[in-house]
Design a protein around this motif. Structure first.
Motif, PDB file in Angstrom:
ATOM      1  N   THR A 256       0.827  -1.210   0.000  1.00 34.99           N
ATOM      2  CA  THR A 256       0.000   0.000   0.000  1.00 34.99           C
ATOM      3  C   THR A 256       0.858   1.256   0.000  1.00 34.99           C
ATOM      4  O   THR A 256       0.394   2.331  -0.380  1.00 34.99           O
ATOM      5  CB  THR A 256      -0.922   0.026   1.222  1.00 34.99           C
ATOM      6  N   THR A 257       2.085   1.130   0.473  1.00 28.29           N
ATOM      7  CA  THR A 257       3.004   2.279   0.424  1.00 28.29           C
ATOM      8  C   THR A 257       4.251   1.870  -0.359  1.00 28.29           C
ATOM      9  O   THR A 257       4.629   0.699  -0.344  1.00 28.29           O
ATOM     10  CB  THR A 257       3.441   2.701   1.839  1.00 28.29           C
ATOM     11  N   PRO A 258       4.871   2.802  -1.039  1.00 25.42           N
ATOM     12  CA  PRO A 258       6.079   2.447  -1.798  1.00 25.42           C
ATOM     13  C   PRO A 258       7.243   2.119  -0.877  1.00 25.42           C
ATOM     14  O   PRO A 258       7.338   2.651   0.231  1.00 25.42           O
ATOM     15  CB  PRO A 258       6.351   3.705  -2.615  1.00 25.42           C
ATOM     16  N   GLY A 259       8.119   1.244  -1.327  1.00 22.68           N
ATOM     17  CA  GLY A 259       9.268   0.830  -0.516  1.00 22.68           C
ATOM     18  C   GLY A 259      10.566   0.953  -1.285  1.00 22.68           C
ATOM     19  O   GLY A 259      10.644   1.687  -2.278  1.00 22.68           O
ATOM     20  N   LEU A 260      11.558   0.212  -0.825  1.00 27.24           N
ATOM     21  CA  LEU A 260      12.884   0.325  -1.425  1.00 27.24           C
ATOM     22  C   LEU A 260      12.890  -0.107  -2.887  1.00 27.24           C
ATOM     23  O   LEU A 260      13.550   0.507  -3.725  1.00 27.24           O
ATOM     24  CB  LEU A 260      13.869  -0.540  -0.628  1.00 27.24           C
ATOM     25  N   PHE A 261      12.117  -1.147  -3.207  1.00 29.41           N
ATOM     26  CA  PHE A 261      12.102  -1.614  -4.579  1.00 29.41           C
ATOM     27  C   PHE A 261      11.511  -0.549  -5.504  1.00 29.41           C
ATOM     28  O   PHE A 261      12.033  -0.290  -6.589  1.00 29.41           O
ATOM     29  CB  PHE A 261      11.306  -2.918  -4.682  1.00 29.41           C
ATOM     30  N   ASP A 262      10.410   0.072  -5.053  1.00 28.47           N
ATOM     31  CA  ASP A 262       9.818   1.150  -5.861  1.00 28.47           C
ATOM     32  C   ASP A 262      10.834   2.269  -6.053  1.00 28.47           C
ATOM     33  O   ASP A 262      10.937   2.844  -7.136  1.00 28.47           O
ATOM     34  CB  ASP A 262       8.573   1.700  -5.165  1.00 28.47           C
ATOM     35  N   ALA A 263      11.572   2.563  -4.992  1.00 26.39           N
ATOM     36  CA  ALA A 263      12.568   3.636  -5.088  1.00 26.39           C
ATOM     37  C   ALA A 263      13.647   3.288  -6.101  1.00 26.39           C
ATOM     38  O   ALA A 263      14.051   4.134  -6.895  1.00 26.39           O
ATOM     39  CB  ALA A 263      13.186   3.887  -3.718  1.00 26.39           C
ATOM     40  N   SER A 264      14.104   2.015  -6.097  1.00 32.68           N
ATOM     41  CA  SER A 264      15.175   1.646  -7.025  1.00 32.68           C
ATOM     42  C   SER A 264      14.720   1.780  -8.470  1.00 32.68           C
ATOM     43  O   SER A 264      15.489   2.210  -9.318  1.00 32.68           O
ATOM     44  CB  SER A 264      15.655   0.215  -6.818  1.00 32.68           C
ATOM     45  N   LEU A 265      13.484   1.374  -8.743  1.00 27.20           N
ATOM     46  CA  LEU A 265      13.033   1.477 -10.127  1.00 27.20           C
ATOM     47  C   LEU A 265      12.740   2.929 -10.491  1.00 27.20           C
ATOM     48  O   LEU A 265      13.100   3.390 -11.572  1.00 27.20           O
ATOM     49  CB  LEU A 265      11.793   0.610 -10.359  1.00 27.20           C
ATOM     50  N   PHE A 266      12.099   3.632  -9.569  1.00 25.17           N
ATOM     51  CA  PHE A 266      11.761   5.040  -9.820  1.00 25.17           C
ATOM     52  C   PHE A 266      13.016   5.844 -10.142  1.00 25.17           C
ATOM     53  O   PHE A 266      12.987   6.766 -10.963  1.00 25.17           O
ATOM     54  CB  PHE A 266      11.057   5.600  -8.580  1.00 25.17           C
ATOM     55  N   ALA A 267      14.138   5.477  -9.504  1.00 23.35           N
ATOM     56  CA  ALA A 267      15.386   6.200  -9.736  1.00 23.35           C
ATOM     57  C   ALA A 267      15.753   6.197 -11.212  1.00 23.35           C
ATOM     58  O   ALA A 267      16.289   7.180 -11.721  1.00 23.35           O
ATOM     59  CB  ALA A 267      16.500   5.570  -8.920  1.00 23.35           C
ATOM     60  N   TYR A 268      15.467   5.113 -11.906  1.00 22.56           N
ATOM     61  CA  TYR A 268      15.781   5.070 -13.330  1.00 22.56           C
ATOM     62  C   TYR A 268      14.644   5.623 -14.179  1.00 22.56           C
ATOM     63  O   TYR A 268      14.872   6.407 -15.092  1.00 22.56           O
ATOM     64  CB  TYR A 268      16.117   3.638 -13.765  1.00 22.56           C
ATOM     65  N   THR A 269      13.393   5.194 -13.876  1.00 23.93           N
ATOM     66  CA  THR A 269      12.290   5.601 -14.750  1.00 23.93           C
ATOM     67  C   THR A 269      12.112   7.112 -14.729  1.00 23.93           C
ATOM     68  O   THR A 269      11.839   7.720 -15.764  1.00 23.93           O
ATOM     69  CB  THR A 269      10.981   4.921 -14.333  1.00 23.93           C
ATOM     70  N   GLN A 270      12.275   7.735 -13.569  1.00 20.50           N
ATOM     71  CA  GLN A 270      12.105   9.182 -13.492  1.00 20.50           C
ATOM     72  C   GLN A 270      13.098   9.891 -14.413  1.00 20.50           C
ATOM     73  O   GLN A 270      12.728  10.777 -15.172  1.00 20.50           O
ATOM     74  CB  GLN A 270      12.258   9.640 -12.034  1.00 20.50           C
ATOM     75  N   ILE A 271      14.349   9.475 -14.356  1.00 21.87           N
ATOM     76  CA  ILE A 271      15.364  10.182 -15.135  1.00 21.87           C
ATOM     77  C   ILE A 271      15.212   9.883 -16.620  1.00 21.87           C
ATOM     78  O   ILE A 271      15.385  10.756 -17.463  1.00 21.87           O
ATOM     79  CB  ILE A 271      16.768   9.817 -14.630  1.00 21.87           C
ATOM     80  N   ILE A 272      14.847   8.638 -16.936  1.00 23.41           N
ATOM     81  CA  ILE A 272      14.684   8.292 -18.350  1.00 23.41           C
ATOM     82  C   ILE A 272      13.497   9.044 -18.947  1.00 23.41           C
ATOM     83  O   ILE A 272      13.543   9.509 -20.083  1.00 23.41           O
ATOM     84  CB  ILE A 272      14.506   6.763 -18.500  1.00 23.41           C
ATOM     85  N   LEU A 273      12.436   9.212 -18.168  1.00 20.27           N
ATOM     86  CA  LEU A 273      11.233   9.858 -18.703  1.00 20.27           C
ATOM     87  C   LEU A 273      11.220  11.372 -18.496  1.00 20.27           C
ATOM     88  O   LEU A 273      10.290  12.038 -18.941  1.00 20.27           O
ATOM     89  CB  LEU A 273       9.987   9.258 -18.044  1.00 20.27           C
ATOM     90  N   ASP A 274      12.208  11.914 -17.816  1.00 22.71           N
ATOM     91  CA  ASP A 274      12.216  13.348 -17.519  1.00 22.71           C
ATOM     92  C   ASP A 274      12.263  14.164 -18.813  1.00 22.71           C
ATOM     93  O   ASP A 274      13.189  14.014 -19.613  1.00 22.71           O
ATOM     94  CB  ASP A 274      13.450  13.657 -16.656  1.00 22.71           C
ATOM     95  N   GLU A 275      11.248  15.016 -18.985  1.00 23.92           N
ATOM     96  CA  GLU A 275      11.156  15.789 -20.228  1.00 23.92           C
ATOM     97  C   GLU A 275      12.212  16.900 -20.284  1.00 23.92           C
ATOM     98  O   GLU A 275      12.533  17.400 -21.364  1.00 23.92           O
ATOM     99  CB  GLU A 275       9.763  16.417 -20.366  1.00 23.92           C
TER     100      GLU A 275
END
Lengths: 308, 415
Positions: A256-275
């Protein structure tokens, strides 16, 4: 102290002038052999001539001792003060700390400032301003969060395997994407990592060479010959696997809340998708955009925790 | 068309000393008919155009690396030669994750156990490599493999398993102890004592690393025979290969084997039976490499074929390359590390990479030949000049130009 001494001496001398009738013996008592002669004393009485305001603290002195400060790679400028970092490992821990609701201030820094030689690191808020705080390097941040009263995350089934997918496959593709692809390096990595550190051409050139050499060495550890297309293909497969794992859930492993795994993936997806970063060869971006749920996952975390 | 699988040669009773090669052998054996492929223990990556083993040769096309071989077999057979074809979507995702987990965590563990640990490397691995390599690779390749293994396992922070570096550290201390009187000095540490102490110090870390690897695997296996469903998948082949190399070698420092046997007996048992199924009885190195007869017998489980002997020019080339590679600047420039960016279609891509690499190789070789011949010519000319065999053609100075002063000169006798 000196001021005081002079003051008392001064009043003494005034007294002597007012009461000339006092005996000579008394005068010799107050004026010892070592006391200054009158004219010189008058000169010293004028000091200090000017009192300057206090100097500011040196730049490296910790400013916000009562706050947790995370040192990361970050764009400079007031509007991006709380914004996400542009470096995956920094962003991972920045996001992780935010997910756990730790009050945080971020500061722009670089690898040379870090005690471990790599960002990020955390300077915790100090309870006692006289004691220096011990910096927390990246690999101990999770433990530090638990010590601060954060809940300890249980490791989900197969989480280790999927973490390997991010840390190994996606990271390799990322290293190629950012550093070894010539166009992307000039368009993205140069302004972020190289141009901000120095204005001297020689330093910039050598730093750029170092960065690319380090990335190449890292990739050559696991590959005999670096084949960018192969790395991208592997990353596409990895995104496919992660997208399947996420399914229609809000966060990974049905939490129900994001954890370390979400953070690890978000670290890449955010930068790759950053406009805001102008990728010239957006291979990974297209690969990621094929998976709607991963894009929504990133948007969810972005609006939930990084709304600036 | 018979496919050829080129691998690192057999060692430790297994068909190959390398985990990726073992996995490829296991995969091909499960997926192809036994007359459809042959296994060649060539142990020489420079003889394949991609410079990497395992390499699969299909006519003129080469494919290197386990994952690429799996993908290639799927592509050329329209999905028939694919162990993962029956997996559903979730299992496919899990398989991808598990494969990358095995590669990224298993390989550093093997590196530590087989290469970094000095005792194991000097007493077992180097001998095993020496048996499968021919001269001059047997002199250079073991060191290269060890250096690479050290780099790969650096992040685990267990470099002290390597006694060579530990002794270098000790050498620095020796300068200090020279000032201490003899009666007060501590007794000299022996290598085994040093190693024993280090092993104890490292034991906690090793325990942590090994359980990080075995626990998730055990969790994924869940008492079944295979990781996914009833049938083998490519992840099974990888797991069998990595575990076989942890389980089979008899090493002086057998912490990996002991951990597997004592703490994870179920996994140990599972792998032992699977290894026997996959690779058959132990492999005779001499027979497989053609030093001993008997390869034609029917008993062999795997379709072995004796590798071709190196020709003289190939040996010379190998000597030359092993001389160039350790050179500081030239070596890194000579080695090809990047194939560059080139888009190509689905099935062509294997061929494109190979062609590009061949082109790069050719270009480097031409550059290098030009450089080498320039150096040789300059050196020879210099030597001959020094010896006086060669002389610069002296400019013959003509008779000094006389200045005539005309009539006046004649008058004064100035000619």
């Amino acid at each position: 102290m000196n001021d005081n001494d002079c003051g008392t001496d001064d009043t003494d001398s005034l007294k002597t002038t007012r009461n000339p009738n006092k005996t000579k013996a008394q005068e010799t008592l107050t004026r010892s052999w070592w006391s200054l002669p009158q004219p010189i004393r008058h000169i010293f009485d004028r000091f200090p001539l000017v009192t300057y305001p206090e100097n500011e603290l040196p730049q490296r002195a910790p400013r916000h001792q009562n706050e947790n400060v995370l040192y990361i790679f970050q764009k400079q400028g007031p509007q991006s003060r709380d914004g996400p970092s542009f470096n995956p490992s920094c962003l991972k821990w920045q996001a992780y700390l935010k997910f756990h609701g730790i009050p945080l201030r971020t500061r722009t820094s670089n690898n040379h400032a870090s005690p471990t030689g790599a960002l990020p690191f955390l300077l915790p808020a100090s309870q006692d301003p006289r004691k220096p705080v011990v910096p927390v390097p990246a690999n101990r941040i999770a433990r530090w969060v638990v010590s601060q009263g954060g809940k300890e995350e249980a490791v989900q089934i197969r989480q280790d395997a999927y973490t390997a997918l991010i840390d190994h496959v996606i990271r390799s593709a990322w290293l190629y994407y950012l550093y070894l692809d010539e166009d992307n390096f000039q368009a993205v990595a140069w302004p972020l990592y190289v141009a901000t550190t120095s204005t001297s051409y020689a330093i910039r050139a050598s730093l750029a060479h170092q960065l690319r050499h380090a990335a190449r060495e890292e990739l050559l550890k696991t590959n005999t010959v670096i084949d960018g297309q192969e790395l991208y293909r592997n990353a596409e497969a990895a995104f496919q696997a992660l997208s399947t794992l996420l399914g229609d859930n809000k966060f990974f492993f049905g939490q129900t809340t994001p954890g370390l795994f979400d953070a690890s993936l978000f670290a890449y997806t955010q930068i790759i998708l950053d406009e805001n970063l102008g990728w010239k060869q957006p291979t990974l971006k297209f690969a990621l955009q094929a998976h709607g749920n991963l894009v929504r996952h990133r948007a969810r975390l972005m609006s939930g925790f990084f709304s600036a | 068309m018979v496919l050829e699988l080129h691998i690192w040669g057999p060692a430790f009773d297994l068909p190959s000393i390398d985990a990726q090669c073992l996995a490829a052998v296991c995969y091909l054996r499960t997926c192809l008919p036994s007359d459809g492929w042959s296994l060649i223990p060539s142990s020489d990556p420079t003889r394949t155009p991609l410079g990497e083993l395992p390499a699969l040769r299909d006519g003129g096309t080469w494919v290197a690396g386990f994952n690429n071989i799996v993908a290639y077999l799927r592509d050329i057979s329209n999905g028939e030669w694919d162990l993962d074809k029956d997996l559903d979507e979730n299992q496919r995702a899990d398989r991808a994750a598990l494969s990358s987990f095995l590669d990224s965590r298993g390989q550093p563990l093997l590196d530590l156990s087989l290469y970094v640990s000095s005792d194991n490397y000097l007493n077992s691995t180097r001998q095993a490599l020496g048996a499968i390599l021919s001269w001059p690779s047997s002199w250079t390749i073991p060191h290269q493999l060890r250096a690479k293994a050290k780099k790969r396992s650096e992040h685990l922070g267990l470099g002290s398993l390597d006694v060579d570096t530990a002794q270098e550290d000790k050498g620095e201390d020796a300068v200090l102890t020279a000032h201490i009187p003899k009666s007060l000095r501590k007794p000299k540490q022996t290598v085994s004592g040093l190693l024993g102490r280090n092993v104890q110090k490292n034991k906690f870390r090793l325990d942590g690393i090994t359980s990080d690897f075995f626990e998730p695997l055990l969790e994924a296996l869940e008492d079944e025979d295979c990781f996914f469903g009833e049938e083998d998948s490519s992840a099974d082949c990888l797991a069998i290969a990595y575990l076989a190399l942890m389980q089979n070698p008899e090493l002086p420092q057998g912490w990996l084997k002991d951990t597997l046997r004592n703490k994870y007996p179920k996994m140990n048992h599972w792998n032992r039976t699977r290894v026997e199924e996959a690779f058959g009885p132990s492999v005779d190195v001499d027979m497989v490499l053609g030093r001993k007869d008997g390869l034609t017998s029917e008993k062999l489980v795997l379709p072995w074929r004796i590798p071709e002997k190196r020709t003289l020019p190939q040996t010379l080339q190998a000597v030359l390359e092993s001389c160039i590679e350790p050179l500081p600047v030239l070596g890194s420039w000579y080695a090809i590390s990047d194939v560059g960016r080139e888009q190509s279609g689905n099935i062509d891509r294997y061929h494109t990479k190979q062609v590009r690499l061949a082109r790069l190789h050719r270009r480097r070789e031409i550059y290098f030949q030009v450089l080498a011949s320039t150096c040789a010519v300059t050196g020879l000319a210099g030597w001959m000049l020094y010896k006086g065999m060669l002389k610069f053609p002296h400019r013959v100075l003509g008779a000094p130009k006389s200045r005539s002063f005309g009539q006046a000169g004649a008058l004064f006798g100035l000619m």
